[in-house]
Design a protein around this motif. Sequence first.
Motif, mmCIF file in Angstrom:
data_model
loop_
_atom_site.group_PDB
_atom_site.id
_atom_site.type_symbol
_atom_site.label_atom_id
_atom_site.label_comp_id
_atom_site.label_asym_id
_atom_site.label_seq_id
_atom_site.Cartn_x
_atom_site.Cartn_y
_atom_site.Cartn_z
ATOM 1 N N GLY A 381 0.296 -1.338 -0.026
ATOM 2 C CA GLY A 381 -0.307 -0.041 0.233
ATOM 3 C C GLY A 381 0.862 1.495 0.156
ATOM 4 N N ASP A 382 2.270 1.347 0.672
ATOM 5 C CA ASP A 382 3.060 2.853 0.794
ATOM 6 C C ASP A 382 4.220 2.261 1.022
ATOM 7 O OD1 ASP A 382 3.269 5.414 1.185
ATOM 8 O OD2 ASP A 382 3.486 4.746 3.198
ATOM 9 N N VAL A 383 5.015 3.209 0.547
ATOM 10 C CA VAL A 383 6.524 2.898 1.079
ATOM 11 C C VAL A 383 6.831 4.318 0.944
ATOM 12 C CG1 VAL A 383 8.925 2.829 -0.067
ATOM 13 C CG2 VAL A 383 6.880 1.065 -1.223
ATOM 14 N N ARG A 384 7.303 4.015 2.595
ATOM 15 C CA ARG A 384 7.747 5.581 3.301
ATOM 16 C C ARG A 384 9.193 5.749 3.521
ATOM 17 N NH1 ARG A 384 2.485 4.141 5.543
ATOM 18 N NH2 ARG A 384 3.037 2.824 7.929
ATOM 19 N N GLY A 385 9.712 6.930 4.258
ATOM 20 C CA GLY A 385 10.895 7.298 4.779
ATOM 21 C C GLY A 385 11.952 7.900 4.835
ATOM 22 N N ALA A 386 13.008 7.796 5.039
ATOM 23 C CA ALA A 386 13.977 8.813 4.846
ATOM 24 C C ALA A 386 15.400 8.442 5.107
ATOM 25 C CB ALA A 386 13.868 9.799 6.034
ATOM 26 N N GLY A 387 16.398 8.743 4.531
ATOM 27 C CA GLY A 387 17.581 8.084 4.491
ATOM 28 C C GLY A 387 17.400 6.685 3.928
ATOM 29 N N TYR A 388 18.067 5.914 5.050
ATOM 30 C CA TYR A 388 18.247 4.597 5.773
ATOM 31 C C TYR A 388 17.168 4.145 6.028
ATOM 32 C CZ TYR A 388 22.467 4.379 2.137
ATOM 33 O OH TYR A 388 23.624 3.878 1.226
ATOM 34 N N PHE A 389 15.990 5.063 5.874
ATOM 35 C CA PHE A 389 15.437 3.869 7.166
ATOM 36 C C PHE A 389 13.749 4.239 6.451
ATOM 37 C CE2 PHE A 389 12.983 5.652 11.257
ATOM 38 C CZ PHE A 389 12.946 3.887 11.802
ATOM 39 N N TYR A 390 13.303 3.118 5.748
ATOM 40 C CA TYR A 390 11.962 2.992 5.290
ATOM 41 C C TYR A 390 10.771 1.572 5.569
ATOM 42 C CZ TYR A 390 13.476 6.021 1.547
ATOM 43 O OH TYR A 390 14.377 6.804 1.330
ATOM 44 N N ALA A 391 9.641 2.095 5.307
ATOM 45 C CA ALA A 391 8.673 0.996 5.572
ATOM 46 C C ALA A 391 8.194 0.674 4.324
ATOM 47 C CB ALA A 391 8.039 1.578 6.832
ATOM 48 N N LEU A 426 17.140 -12.881 3.703
ATOM 49 C CA LEU A 426 17.087 -11.260 4.594
ATOM 50 C C LEU A 426 16.828 -10.998 5.904
ATOM 51 C CD1 LEU A 426 17.292 -8.353 3.743
ATOM 52 C CD2 LEU A 426 15.030 -8.054 2.378
ATOM 53 N N TYR A 427 17.415 -10.741 6.827
ATOM 54 C CA TYR A 427 16.671 -10.316 8.216
ATOM 55 C C TYR A 427 16.229 -8.449 8.567
ATOM 56 C CZ TYR A 427 17.191 -8.676 12.905
ATOM 57 O OH TYR A 427 17.387 -7.445 14.196
ATOM 58 N N CYS A 428 15.010 -8.513 8.177
ATOM 59 C CA CYS A 428 14.090 -6.976 8.661
ATOM 60 C C CYS A 428 12.885 -7.227 9.322
ATOM 61 C CB CYS A 428 13.923 -6.774 7.373
ATOM 62 S SG CYS A 428 13.420 -7.597 6.361
ATOM 63 N N ARG A 429 12.632 -6.340 9.931
ATOM 64 C CA ARG A 429 11.716 -6.039 11.345
ATOM 65 C C ARG A 429 10.437 -6.222 10.282
ATOM 66 N NH1 ARG A 429 11.195 -1.668 15.217
ATOM 67 N NH2 ARG A 429 12.191 -3.696 16.309
ATOM 68 N N ALA A 430 9.075 -7.703 10.446
ATOM 69 C CA ALA A 430 7.631 -7.326 10.071
ATOM 70 C C ALA A 430 7.287 -7.084 11.599
ATOM 71 C CB ALA A 430 7.274 -8.635 9.789
ATOM 72 N N ASP A 431 6.563 -5.478 11.460
ATOM 73 C CA ASP A 431 5.845 -4.798 12.844
ATOM 74 C C ASP A 431 4.900 -5.246 12.636
ATOM 75 O OD1 ASP A 431 5.865 -4.158 14.972
ATOM 76 O OD2 ASP A 431 6.543 -2.299 14.604
ATOM 77 N N ASN A 432 3.782 -5.361 12.625
ATOM 78 C CA ASN A 432 2.384 -4.644 13.578
ATOM 79 C C ASN A 432 2.005 -4.356 14.633
ATOM 80 O OD1 ASN A 432 2.360 -7.337 15.491
ATOM 81 N ND2 ASN A 432 0.255 -7.383 14.443
ATOM 82 N N ARG A 433 2.554 -3.155 15.723
ATOM 83 C CA ARG A 433 2.204 -2.525 16.178
ATOM 84 C C ARG A 433 1.332 -0.990 16.207
ATOM 85 N NH1 ARG A 433 8.023 -0.960 19.055
ATOM 86 N NH2 ARG A 433 8.579 -0.943 16.695
ATOM 87 N N GLY A 434 1.410 -1.015 14.878
ATOM 88 C CA GLY A 434 0.393 -0.365 13.944
ATOM 89 C C GLY A 434 0.376 -1.285 12.992
ATOM 90 N N VAL A 437 3.993 -3.360 8.569
ATOM 91 C CA VAL A 437 4.774 -2.894 8.086
ATOM 92 C C VAL A 437 6.043 -4.312 7.795
ATOM 93 C CG1 VAL A 437 4.175 -0.661 7.894
ATOM 94 C CG2 VAL A 437 5.580 -1.961 9.923
ATOM 95 N N VAL A 438 6.583 -3.981 6.542
ATOM 96 C CA VAL A 438 8.283 -4.914 7.132
ATOM 97 C C VAL A 438 8.924 -3.667 6.582
ATOM 98 C CG1 VAL A 438 9.629 -5.929 5.560
ATOM 99 C CG2 VAL A 438 7.400 -6.181 5.513
ATOM 100 N N GLN A 439 9.902 -3.237 7.649
ATOM 101 C CA GLN A 439 10.658 -2.396 7.940
ATOM 102 C C GLN A 439 12.299 -2.936 7.711
ATOM 103 O OE1 GLN A 439 9.736 -1.028 12.057
ATOM 104 N NE2 GLN A 439 9.637 1.353 11.257
ATOM 105 N N LEU A 440 12.838 -1.639 6.553
ATOM 106 C CA LEU A 440 14.237 -1.700 6.248
ATOM 107 C C LEU A 440 15.690 -0.398 7.091
ATOM 108 C CD1 LEU A 440 13.174 -2.324 2.550
ATOM 109 C CD2 LEU A 440 14.446 -4.259 4.247
ATOM 110 N N ALA A 441 16.778 -1.019 7.623
ATOM 111 C CA ALA A 441 17.185 0.243 7.975
ATOM 112 C C ALA A 441 18.698 -0.446 8.156
ATOM 113 C CB ALA A 441 16.496 0.699 9.614
ATOM 114 N N PRO A 442 19.244 -0.893 6.832
ATOM 115 C CA PRO A 442 20.941 -0.694 6.534
ATOM 116 C C PRO A 442 21.557 -0.641 7.017
ATOM 117 C CG PRO A 442 19.671 -0.841 4.502
ATOM 118 C CD PRO A 442 18.861 -0.519 5.432
ATOM 119 N N PRO A 443 23.313 -0.924 6.963
ATOM 120 C CA PRO A 443 23.620 -0.371 7.582
ATOM 121 C C PRO A 443 24.279 0.096 6.173
ATOM 122 C CG PRO A 443 24.520 -2.783 8.034
ATOM 123 C CD PRO A 443 22.870 -2.890 7.001
ATOM 124 N N LEU A 444 25.396 1.878 7.159
ATOM 125 C CA LEU A 444 25.341 2.632 5.702
ATOM 126 C C LEU A 444 26.533 2.545 4.607
ATOM 127 C CD1 LEU A 444 24.503 5.416 8.398
ATOM 128 C CD2 LEU A 444 22.999 3.886 7.765
#
Length: 469
Positions: A381-391, A426-434, A437-444
């Motif tokens: 539905g949506d891709v959002r975030g900034a920098g190296y920090f996306y959901a 792929l290790y990342c975060r699948a989160d439903n606290r809201g 979403v699948v969240q991504l924040a790989p090394p810089l």
Amino acid sequence: MTEVPAPTSSAPNITPRGTVRDDAARRHLWGHFTRQSAWDSGVPTLVRGEGHHVWDAQGRKYIDGLSGLFVVQAGHGRRTLAEAAAKQAGELAYFPLWSYAHPPAIDLAERLAHHAPGDLNRVFFTTGGSEAVETAFKLAKQYWKLQGKPGKHKVISRSVAYHGTTHGALSVTGLPGLKEPFEPLVPGAHKVPNTNIYRAAEGLRDDPKAFGRWAADQIETLIEMEGPGSVAAVFLEPVQNAGGCFPPPPGYFERVREICDKYDVLLVSDEVICAFGRIGSIFACDDFGYVPDMITCAKGMSSGYSPIGACLVSDRVFEPFATGSTSFGHGYTFGGHPVSAAVAMANLDLFEAEDLTGRVKRNARAFRTTLERLHDLPIVGDVRGAGYFYAIELVKDKDTRETFAGDEADRLLREYVTPALLEAGLYCRADNRGDPVVQLAPPLTVGQTEFDEIEEILRGVLSEAWSKL
């Protein structure tokens, strides 16, 4: 960075006491935020990291798409950071900051103050993010007492926001499910709407500037409702983590700063995740053009090679503590630990030598563009975030934005998406606290090659997930 061979499947997985590690973990180790029953069928155990990869005890290799936990900015296996820890441990392994100082803490405090905006010149060290938020909460209360305004004790934060697990920080947190088992918490913590424009009212979702003004004005409304004489501080992340990477709409922080100044309320920028290049700059408030009264930070300060956190404080807030007999009756045994501070200095040396913040700023658009290819999938539905920090928000219906809720979302993420992503490497975060979403924040340190690889894995797993619904 040099590739290091993965451990072989025959590598010993036995504790020094001769116990199979899975069995020892099930008997003795209490995982954080973990359903312990999940370990009945095996304990996922990571044994090695190098660059943007980690390996488990069976030798399987994964892309670390979350930098551990938004932490390993410079990547795994950086020998210079390990050597900095060993060198400092050999010189002065430990001494507290209780009435004393030591060179690593002095040097790091100066360096952080140099990077901070405005007059945030004072650094109070902690060992992690929750402690940094706890520090800011307590400091705001004492500051107003010293200003002759003891009624200013309430704090404001956003719904679905996560600010930590200590009692005060948990009160600031906006996730009812996390708070309920530990109530009653610290009173006086109030919530306003977050900046999730994807879920905004139809009249606002297509006008980011108007939505930003509306969201910021909810803070003013709440201050007026509670009474300006009772509100001490507002806690906001530059990009809100929980719920799935909500960036600020245009003008949002400019308006929040105006509101805080108008009502004499402190603005705390909670950058436990967003600082140290995750959004682009050393401090993300610089990326969005605002100067807070305090900054809380941790995680990427040492790239996770040793635990450390901090609360940076403006000259204004520090002033009542600068002279006389007044002190801040607060501290931590391991706050500003010499080894951790030395590692953080070495980490910031790496940032400068490899221009990691510049790398994020140059590549952020490409990361977003690569992930936005996933919009052609019906589940995205949506891709959002900034920098190296996306959901990536997952939906049942793209047209209506109908979400997966409750047990359905739990099953989708826990029973399929998470294990399938791991199986695909792929290790990342699948989160439903809201919403889920699948969240991504790989090394810089990663770039387009890794962005493409991450997108390919996500595409395969999310396509399969949709076919299973």
